[in-house]
Write an enzyme that holds these catalytic residues in place. Structure first.
Site, PDB file in Angstrom:
ATOM      1  CD  GLN A 282       2.658  -6.899 -12.922  1.00 17.74           C
ATOM      2  OE1 GLN A 282       2.843  -7.849 -13.642  1.00 17.74           O
ATOM      3  NE2 GLN A 282       1.612  -6.107 -13.056  1.00 17.74           N
TER       4      GLN A 282
ATOM      5  CB  THR B  22      -9.088  -1.949  10.383  1.00 22.38           C
ATOM      6  OG1 THR B  22      -9.466  -1.006   9.376  1.00 22.38           O
ATOM      7  CG2 THR B  22      -7.637  -1.718  10.767  1.00 22.38           C
TER       8      THR B  22
ATOM      9  N   GLY C 259     -12.931  -1.704   8.313  1.00 21.83           N
ATOM     10  CA  GLY C 259     -13.768  -0.505   8.459  1.00 21.83           C
ATOM     11  C   GLY C 259     -14.486  -0.163   7.165  1.00 21.83           C
TER      12      GLY C 259
ATOM     13  CE  LYS D  21     -12.904   3.569   1.109  1.00 22.97           C
ATOM     14  NZ  LYS D  21     -11.740   4.052   0.518  1.00 22.97           N
TER      15      LYS D  21
ATOM     16  NE  ARG E 166      -8.738   4.886   3.118  1.00 18.76           N
ATOM     17  CZ  ARG E 166      -9.047   3.746   3.722  1.00 18.76           C
ATOM     18  NH1 ARG E 166      -8.987   3.665   5.026  1.00 18.76           N
ATOM     19  NH2 ARG E 166      -9.431   2.701   3.027  1.00 18.76           N
TER      20      ARG E 166
ATOM     21  NE  ARG F  96      -2.224  -2.091   3.217  1.00 22.68           N
ATOM     22  CZ  ARG F  96      -2.750  -2.465   4.378  1.00 22.68           C
ATOM     23  NH1 ARG F  96      -3.966  -2.065   4.711  1.00 22.68           N
ATOM     24  NH2 ARG F  96      -2.062  -3.243   5.205  1.00 22.68           N
TER      25      ARG F  96
END
Length: 317
Positions: free
Chosen positions: A141, A229, A231, A198, A200, A102
């Protein structure tokens, strides 16, 4: 095992992250898991010993860099060094779950790109090739200058839902970034897609906004690559039900499931969370709602194809 693999130069080694998956892969190929030991010195340093000759062999190391991530990364790097120094012909790293994926770009000033650092470490240690599964961003990659195969779990997850014969499916991406993944599953299920828009506010805190697409009265299948998590996925599931979805299923490749994840899933509107065994599920995560599927057959087939110099792209269809 009666079906022994003909070439004794193919060796499968396992480290500590997922020995069950390594054993399943070895059994499917028809070889024994290579003899090696991973011990700790009293100060926590990793000591690895390879207990059989591997000179001139093609070695495949199975290791997910899941929690404890840094321990598993050090095991892997030290194993690669040990294999290289023991005159292995090739050192192939099979990473069902690629930790730090990430952190694949600079989202803010003065941030590291840790996914690239990990790639550099693997190459410097002496890896010849990487076989990965559902990298968080396919661009990872490009962080490697050695061959890398990024396999997909979508066919395995889709197959499970096909066998359930669900009615009126819509495949839902929990964010904009996962639309390509949702589209791949939707094409296989011949279903439409929807997207949850959404925002964040800060890491690991999700805030559901609105739903793009028609979900009224449909069976929604949420798909993500990593559930950490939980969420995002539980908020998304609850939003889908509030907006008229009949049922909500969820699936992901990598069940990181840290902190309150299992409790959140258990208490959510999700009927089933379908995951793979890219990360070993500890006993506290083996709850009724979580359905594990195996990526063992896929990884075993990929290893055989790489070893026999056949096309791996066949596995994407």
């Amino acid at each position: 095992m009666s079906n022994r693999y003909a070439d004794a130069n193919l060796k499968i080694f396992s480290l500590n992250s997922n020995p069950e998956l390594a054993k399943e892969i070895a059994d499917r190929i028809g070889v024994d898991v290579g003899k090696s030991s991973v011990k700790r010195f009293s100060d926590g340093e990793v000591q690895i010993n390879i207990e059989e000759s591997i000179r001139g062999c093609d070695c495949y190391v199975i290791q997910s860099t899941s929690a404890p991530v840094n321990e598993h990364i050090m095991e892997l790097l030290i194993m690669v060094d040990a294999l290289k120094r023991a005159s292995a012909k090739t050192v192939n790293i099979v990473i069902p779950y690629y930790g730090y994926a990430r952190q694949d770009r600079k989202a803010k000033p003065r941030e590291p790109i840790t996914a690239k650092l990990f790639a550099n470490l693997l190459e410097t240690a002496g890896a010849t090739r990487v076989i990965a599964l559902d990298l968080h961003a396919p661009q990872i990659q490009g962080f490697f200058d050695i061959p890398i195969d990024n396999l997909m779990a979508v066919p395995i997850l889709t197959n499970y839902f096909e066998q359930k014969n669900l009615n009126d499916i819509v495949v839902v991406s929990p964010d904009h970034g996962g639309v390509t993944r949702a589209r791949k599953m939707a094409d296989r299920l011949k279903a439409p897609i929807a997207i949850i828009d959404k925002r964040r506010p800060k890491p690991n805190v999700a805030e559901v906004m609105n739903i793009i697409g028609n979900i009224e009265g449909k069976t929604a299948i949420l798909i993500d690559d990593i559930i950490d998590t939980a969420g995002t996925i539980t908020l998304a599931a609850n939003a889908l039900v509030e907006n008229g979805a009949a049922d909500v299923y969820a699936c992901c490749t990598h069940p990181v499931l840290s902190g309150p994840a299992v409790e959140r899933i258990t208490n959510s509107k999700i009927k089933e969370l379908v995951v793979t065994n890219s990360i070993h599920l500890t006993d506290d995560k083996k709850v009724e709602k979580i359905i594990p599927l195996s990526v063992g057959p896929l990884l075993a087939e990929a290893i055989i194809r790489v070893h026999e110099e056949e096309s791996v792209s066949y596995l994407f269809s």
